[in-house]
Design an enzyme around this catalytic site. Structure first.
Site, PDB file in Angstrom:
ATOM      1  N   GLU A  38       0.848  -1.188   0.000  1.00 49.48           N
ATOM      2  CA  GLU A  38       0.000   0.000   0.000  1.00 49.48           C
ATOM      3  C   GLU A  38       0.883   1.238   0.000  1.00 49.48           C
ATOM      4  OE1 GLU A  38      -3.129   0.071   2.875  1.00 49.48           O
ATOM      5  OE2 GLU A  38      -4.025  -1.787   2.169  1.00 49.48           O
ATOM      6  N   HIS A  83      -8.865  10.305   1.424  1.00 51.48           N
ATOM      7  CA  HIS A  83      -8.450   9.117   0.684  1.00 51.48           C
ATOM      8  C   HIS A  83      -8.514   9.422  -0.809  1.00 51.48           C
ATOM      9  CE1 HIS A  83      -8.124   5.014  -0.725  1.00 51.48           C
ATOM     10  NE2 HIS A  83      -7.889   4.610   0.514  1.00 51.48           N
ATOM     11  N   ARG A 126      -0.444   9.337   0.886  1.00 54.41           N
ATOM     12  CA  ARG A 126      -1.765   9.776   0.441  1.00 54.41           C
ATOM     13  C   ARG A 126      -1.848  11.282   0.211  1.00 54.41           C
ATOM     14  NH1 ARG A 126      -5.616   5.844   4.219  1.00 54.41           N
ATOM     15  NH2 ARG A 126      -5.220   3.960   3.000  1.00 54.41           N
ATOM     16  N   HIS A 138     -11.515  10.800   5.042  1.00 59.28           N
ATOM     17  CA  HIS A 138     -11.355   9.378   5.343  1.00 59.28           C
ATOM     18  C   HIS A 138     -10.888   9.110   6.769  1.00 59.28           C
ATOM     19  CE1 HIS A 138     -10.581   5.161   4.544  1.00 59.28           C
ATOM     20  NE2 HIS A 138      -9.306   5.293   4.884  1.00 59.28           N
ATOM     21  N   ARG A 156      -1.424  10.014   8.079  1.00 58.66           N
ATOM     22  CA  ARG A 156      -1.366   8.608   8.503  1.00 58.66           C
ATOM     23  C   ARG A 156      -0.846   7.718   7.385  1.00 58.66           C
ATOM     24  NH1 ARG A 156      -4.672   4.275   7.846  1.00 58.66           N
ATOM     25  NH2 ARG A 156      -6.399   5.479   6.982  1.00 58.66           N
TER      26      ARG A 156
END
Length: 547
Positions: free
Chosen positions: A126, A242, A288, A349, A384
């Protein structure tokens, strides 16, 4: 001076109950704390909806943990710090990555069936991870599998008293200590639950925005409760968006897991060109905030309000097997992941900010613990790292239990009946149509003026708009929808104030008028506390690691 409570008693009868530990919230943090605490203490758990109506249950990606042969806690530590953009608490991150593998193995021993191939755990890639380290279950249904295992463990032979559809309205305090909560039942009855310790695990606040992947219940209730009770909050300007939410009118919007990009899916513009390759060495698997920033630029330059996810080059059977939730969810909505480009756009998100905690989950308010998304443990910094959220709930939920065992062993930790300071006035509240309209206006205001990219002018306009909405409302009645609205307004105002204060771009906080990070001035936190003398928020800028 008395502290503020959100609802009034209004002549209603009040039920009283008493516990050693009261857990508020049914996601991974709350479930972990409840299961662990119940081995020794009398525990009750309140959740405002049901256990399948949480961000944990909806989580698709998985749990990040350094358990692979080419991985290590040190690698995981470095990746987390890079994603956190200079604001992580390094000691908290060390705890996260070093204790994480053990917590994942405990879940497996509890009965969680993680995905395996030839007897070995399947590890996914990821965003911003240097190696594959994301453990998953049910393909892209990790959250529901993990939550179900924890609920089963809590129910089987446990002393946890469960209360679903119980809306926690406010934390109770007595002589500077948290001693329980007042809640509203499904039939409008009030309950005072006294407790020797309270664990706040209410999740996030994505519903502050119009477009979110969060469930309807994510209205920031825990953040607002902690603020009214006098606990210190921090980093409220950092809302992670997100990158790949389905571009549609649904609320909540349908999330398309980052793991799909980890398996090779691309992001493309309206001409079908990949645009992340020259934006970051990890391309679509950049942090992100980097991906969202680039998407925003591409959309502005092309005059579109979305980009597209391209998985057409991946085998259809593989997509169906590896991503059954996403594949079926898209089919249900008329999209074919195997043969079509899928329109995606950023959606709120994960709320990085929350109640400040130490390394054992203790907040600044004695007797009150916090874990999971409602907390600010320091592990996420300004952004995060993907799949560190479920891990944080596991690790720090378990650390809360260990500290509870110490805290509650002290002989003075008793519960006594307190004088309830709820107003006894009868409130008519606000018409349902006004409540719904006001909630929509809050979300539109925040999405337009405090969303992916902010500016001083826009944030000042947002502050005025939120104040106008608040002034148009009467004090709330004992109605969940009204109480949620007031929590949304409280948290939205605090977010705007914090975003105005941070005059730089860092992590998920992007300012068009301050487009670069300022290491000299702003490698700091912004904390917020309620001041009863002024009945207003007091903001302080603190050094990294300070509270």
């Amino acid at each position: 001076m008395t502290r503020p409570y959100l609802c009034a008693r209004g002549g209603a009868d009040i039920r009283y109950s008493s516990y050693d530990v009261l857990v508020i919230g049914g996601g991974i943090g709350g479930l972990t704390a409840a299961v662990g605490a119940a081995r020794r203490w009398n525990v009750a758990l309140l959740t405002k909806s049901t256990f399948d109506d949480t961000a944990t249950f909806l989580a698709q990606g998985g749990i990040a943990a350094a358990i692979g042969p080419y991985d290590s806690p040190e690698l995981h530590f470095r990746d987390t710090l890079v994603a956190g953009a200079g604001l992580c608490d390094e000691e908290a991150v060390h705890i996260l990555v070093e204790e994480g593998p053990g917590r994942v193995r405990e879940l497996e021993h509890m009965g969680t069936k993680f995905d395996k191939r030839e007897g070995q755990l399947v590890l996914a890639s990821e965003g911003a991870h240097s190696v594959p380290r994301v453990v998953r279950a049910g393909g892209d249904a990790t959250g529901s599998v993990v939550a179900s295992a924890l609920v089963d463990a809590m129910i089987t032979g446990s002393r946890v008293e469960l209360h679903e559809n119980e809306f926690a309205v406010d934390l109770l305090t007595d002589e500077g200590r948290c001693v329980g909560a007042v809640s509203l039942g499904a039939d409008g009855e009030l309950t005072v639950a006294l407790a020797r310790a309270v664990v706040l695990a209410t999740g996030g606040a994505g519903q502050v925005f119009s477009n979110t992947t969060n469930p309807d219940v994510a209205t920031g209730d825990g953040h607002a409760m902690a603020y009214r009770a006098g606990a210190l909050l921090r980093d409220l300007e950092f809302m992670q968006f997100h990158p790949t939410a389905l571009h549609c009118d649904e609320d909540p919007t349908f999330l398309i897991t980052e793991a799909l990009r980890g398996e090779g899916a691309y992001l493309v513009d309206r001409q079908g060109r990949r645009f992340m390759e020259d934006a970051h060495p990890q391309a679509e698997l950049a942090p992100r905030d980097v991906v969202v920033r680039r998407m925003k630029r591409v959309m502005e330059e092309s005059g579109t309000d979305c980009v597209w996810l391209d998985a057409r080059h991946l085998p259809g059977d593989f997509l169906k097997e590896r991503f059954p939730t996403v594949y079926a969810g898209l089919c249900h909505r008329g999209f074919d992941l195997e043969h079509e480009l899928i329109p995606v756009s950023p959606a709120s998100h994960y709320f990085v900010g929350g109640a400040v905690t130490d390394l054992w989950g203790k907040t600044s308010l004695p007797g009150l613990y916090a874990c999971g998304e409602v907390s600010s443990s320091g592990v996420h910094g300004a952004n995060r790292l993907a799949s560190n959220s479920l891990l944080e709930g596991l690790v720090f939920g378990e650390r809360v239990v260990r500290d509870l065992n110490r805290y509650l062993s002290a002989p003075e930790r008793s519960v006594r009946k307190i004088r309830l300071e709820l107003s006894d006035e009868s409130r008519q509240g606000n018409p349902p149509d006004l409540v719904r309209t006001a909630a929509v206006e809050v979300k539109k205001t925040m999405s337009r003026l405090c969303g992916v990219v902010r500016s001083r002018e826009g944030l000042q306009e947002a502050a005025r708009a939120l104040s106008t909405i608040r002034e148009s409302l009467e004090p709330p009645s004992r109605n969940v929808e009204e109480l949620e609205l007031f929590n949304l307004l409280t948290l939205a105002s605090l977010m705007v104030s914090s975003a105005l204060t941070r005059e730089e771009s860092r992590g998920v906080h992007l300012r068009s008028d301050f487009p670069a990070p300022n290491e000299e001035v702003w490698r700091r936190h912004i904390s917020v506390r309620y001041d009863p003398s002024s009945e207003a928020a007091v903001l302080n800028v603190t050094r990294r690691g300070d509270t």
